[in-house]
Write a protein that holds these residues in place. Structure first.
Motif, mmCIF file in Angstrom:
data_model
loop_
_atom_site.group_PDB
_atom_site.id
_atom_site.type_symbol
_atom_site.label_atom_id
_atom_site.label_comp_id
_atom_site.label_asym_id
_atom_site.label_seq_id
_atom_site.Cartn_x
_atom_site.Cartn_y
_atom_site.Cartn_z
ATOM 1 N N UNK A 95 -40.898 -37.767 33.670
ATOM 2 C CA UNK A 95 -41.209 -36.378 33.344
ATOM 3 C C UNK A 95 -40.087 -35.775 32.512
ATOM 4 N N UNK A 96 -40.437 -34.846 31.658
ATOM 5 C CA UNK A 96 -39.432 -34.173 30.851
ATOM 6 C C UNK A 96 -38.508 -33.350 31.738
ATOM 7 N N UNK A 421 -51.164 -47.765 35.815
ATOM 8 C CA UNK A 421 -49.884 -48.102 35.191
ATOM 9 C C UNK A 421 -49.966 -47.951 33.672
ATOM 10 N N UNK A 422 -51.098 -48.323 33.100
ATOM 11 C CA UNK A 422 -51.287 -48.150 31.663
ATOM 12 C C UNK A 422 -51.278 -46.674 31.286
ATOM 13 N N UNK A 423 -51.908 -45.851 32.112
ATOM 14 C CA UNK A 423 -51.934 -44.408 31.866
ATOM 15 C C UNK A 423 -50.518 -43.838 31.868
ATOM 16 N N UNK A 424 -49.725 -44.180 32.874
ATOM 17 C CA UNK A 424 -48.355 -43.666 32.924
ATOM 18 C C UNK A 424 -47.528 -44.190 31.755
ATOM 19 N N UNK A 425 -47.768 -45.428 31.357
ATOM 20 C CA UNK A 425 -47.031 -45.984 30.225
ATOM 21 C C UNK A 425 -47.368 -45.217 28.939
ATOM 22 N N UNK A 426 -48.650 -44.871 28.768
ATOM 23 C CA UNK A 426 -49.045 -44.073 27.610
ATOM 24 C C UNK A 426 -48.400 -42.693 27.646
ATOM 25 N N UNK A 427 -48.368 -42.083 28.827
ATOM 26 C CA UNK A 427 -47.713 -40.774 28.946
ATOM 27 C C UNK A 427 -46.233 -40.886 28.605
ATOM 28 N N UNK A 428 -45.650 -42.053 28.919
ATOM 29 C CA UNK A 428 -44.240 -42.242 28.644
ATOM 30 C C UNK A 428 -43.920 -42.298 27.163
ATOM 31 N N UNK A 429 -44.868 -42.794 26.360
ATOM 32 C CA UNK A 429 -44.593 -42.951 24.922
ATOM 33 C C UNK A 429 -45.250 -41.855 24.090
ATOM 34 N N UNK A 430 -46.090 -41.023 24.701
ATOM 35 C CA UNK A 430 -46.764 -39.936 23.983
ATOM 36 C C UNK A 430 -46.372 -38.603 24.605
ATOM 37 N N UNK A 431 -45.292 -37.991 24.142
ATOM 38 C CA UNK A 431 -44.820 -36.732 24.740
ATOM 39 C C UNK A 431 -45.876 -35.643 24.829
ATOM 40 N N UNK A 432 -46.741 -35.417 23.812
ATOM 41 C CA UNK A 432 -47.751 -34.350 23.954
ATOM 42 C C UNK A 432 -48.686 -34.589 25.140
ATOM 43 N N UNK A 434 -47.967 -36.352 27.860
ATOM 44 C CA UNK A 434 -47.164 -36.171 29.072
ATOM 45 C C UNK A 434 -46.995 -34.691 29.408
ATOM 46 N N UNK A 435 -46.679 -33.897 28.394
ATOM 47 C CA UNK A 435 -46.447 -32.462 28.656
ATOM 48 C C UNK A 435 -47.747 -31.765 29.047
ATOM 49 N N UNK A 436 -48.857 -32.173 28.441
ATOM 50 C CA UNK A 436 -50.128 -31.534 28.757
ATOM 51 C C UNK A 436 -50.532 -31.769 30.211
ATOM 52 N N UNK A 437 -50.152 -32.912 30.754
ATOM 53 C CA UNK A 437 -50.575 -33.278 32.116
ATOM 54 C C UNK A 437 -49.562 -32.891 33.159
ATOM 55 N N UNK A 438 -48.258 -33.047 32.858
ATOM 56 C CA UNK A 438 -47.248 -32.910 33.893
ATOM 57 C C UNK A 438 -46.377 -31.674 33.772
ATOM 58 N N UNK A 439 -46.585 -30.845 32.741
ATOM 59 C CA UNK A 439 -45.759 -29.647 32.632
ATOM 60 C C UNK A 439 -46.090 -28.701 33.761
ATOM 61 N N UNK A 440 -45.081 -27.904 34.190
ATOM 62 C CA UNK A 440 -45.249 -26.987 35.317
ATOM 63 C C UNK A 440 -46.265 -25.900 34.976
#
Length: 440
Positions: A95-96, A421-432, A434-440
């Motif tokens: 997470x950021x 695991x593939x989903x989390x890996x994609x979130x790891x390399x695609x910041x937009x 990751x932020x769309x899903x895990x931002x507060x």
């Protein structure tokens, strides 16, 4: 609108009930808390809590300023965002980190349960009543409600708030159709004290909170380390602590609250022996803990050596078993002068640390509603109805999230685990993403 001073009766002295009491007391609203435990120190145990920004905002708004500052000073830093790893500690996603310079009320804090409870009780000596076992309530013809206790005493107010936990007696009377269902996950958790002998721990385990997603089962770890030394905290906020009637040495230097790494292993019930040790009073904690530690170790044979060592070195007397249950969604009900908050209505598996933060959200939302009533801006029942709508939406969203995490941890399907695991890996390399899903 009524001009009569508002009186609120709270059943249950957990973090939600006490947070509400602090907020109402500070606003000059007559509030009384009735707790079944016989003494303030009856609950000084358990793991630390990750207070997320939603919970931080609630505590900031409900606590007097000096108690909020003390809470921040005595808390720990949970690290720069949660990491998601494979069982070999290969990073899938992190997470950021929160932006630098954010106000503490918008940050995450690793809070000692011991410290939090003492702060929530501070200044409420005349508000919190211990040794009062709630047995039921009676709604009166004049619009008031009376809480009844096992010793024959009672307390009457304009609003009764059930903050009495997952087995709530208030909920049982108010909403007899509300149900809690067992879920198939089993949790085993332990604590390894940090110190000179912990230098072997992998860096990830001592710097942040982490989720490990192997081919089966699940592991969560979090480090709990104060932001500053005990001596520095006492020197900086000691006068504030004493002014609040708190002993700095007792609050900050409690020997039971050393810095540590905690871990929580979760598996499907079918994956573990049927005779998994339970928390039986006639079996020493160390004996249960050793057996539980052996069971977890046997499931981790192909995991990273650092993770296996973490389990192996954890003292047996800190290891416990947890069975999970979750509240079933409740439809809105006709609002009366009785309501509920926290686990009393939307209890959930302790996966993701969502339950305590949801209770704090409820406390703050109800505080705001009741302050408006006390000021004559709203009538009581419409204000409570608006609170209940917000509470149900937020609380059961947290239930869904916690249940989703638990299902991910316990599903035996390797296909589902691979997709995750593939989903989390994609979130790891695609910041937009990751932020769309895990931002507060």
């Amino acid at each position: 609108m009524s001009t009569r001073p508002l009186r609120v009766v709270v059943v249950g002295g957990g973090i939600g009930g006490l947070c509400l009491a602090q907020g109402l007391h500070a606003a000059g609203i007559d509030v009384a808390v009735f707790e079944r435990d016989t003494a303030p120190d009856a609950r000084l145990q358990g793991y630390r809590l990750n207070i997320e920004p939603v919970g931080s905002r609630a505590l900031h708004d409900c606590l007097p300023a000096h108690l909020w500052h003390i809470l921040v000073a005595t808390a720990g830093d949970p690290g720069p965002g949660m990491g998601v790893f494979t069982e070999r500690i290969r990073l899938l996603m992190r997470e950021d980190a929160p932006p630098a310079g954010r106000d503490p009320s918008e940050q995450t804090h690793a809070v000692s349960r011991v410290t939090l409870r003492r702060l929530l009780l501070a200044g409420l000596d005349d508000v919190v009543h211990f040794g009062e076992e709630f047995t039921g309530y009676r709604q009166n013809a004049d619009g008031t409600v009376t809480a009844l206790f096992a010793d024959g005493t009672s307390a009457t107010g304009d609003l009764l708030v059930g903050a009495d936990g997952a087995n709530s007696r208030v909920r049982r009377q108010l909403l007899p159709h509300a149900r809690r269902s067992p879920v198939p996950g089993v949790g085993i958790g332990g604590k390894l004290r940090l110190g000179d002998g912990a230098a072997w721990l992998p860096e990830e385990l001592v710097s942040t909170k982490n989720m490990f997603l192997p081919k089966h089962d699940f592991l969560f770890t979090a480090v709990f380390r104060r932001r500053e030394t005990n001596a520095a905290t006492v020197e900086r906020v000691g006068d504030q602590l004493r002014a609040a009637g708190l002993d700095p040495d007792l609050l900050v230097q409690d020997a039971k609250d050393d810095d540590y790494v905690m871990w929580a292993y979760v598996a499907h019930r079918r994956a573990l022996p049927a005779d998994l040790p339970a928390d039986l009073p006639d079996v020493p904690a160390g004996g249960r803990g050793r057996r539980l530690r052996e069971l977890v170790a046997a499931r981790l044979t192909d995991w990273h050596p650092g993770l296996r060592e973490l389990i192996a070195r954890t003292p047996a007397d800190t290891i416990e078993r947890f069975d999970f249950a979750t509240a079933e969604r409740v439809k809105p009900w006709p609002t009366t002068n009785v309501t509920v908050l926290g686990d009393a209505i939307h209890s959930m598996p302790p996966v993701g640390g969502l339950g305590g933060n949801a209770a704090l959200y409820d406390a703050d939302a109800l505080r705001r509603a009741l302050i408006a009533v006390g000021r004559g801006e709203h009538d009581l029942l419409p204000a409570v109805a608006a609170y209940e709508r917000a509470m149900l939406n937020n609380g059961f969203a947290a239930v869904r999230a916690a249940t989703m995490y638990l299902r991910l941890a316990t599903l035996p399907s390797r296909t589902v685990r691979t997709v995750a695991r593939t989903f989390f890996r994609l979130c790891g390399v695609l910041p937009p993403l990751r932020r769309a899903i895990f931002s507060d």
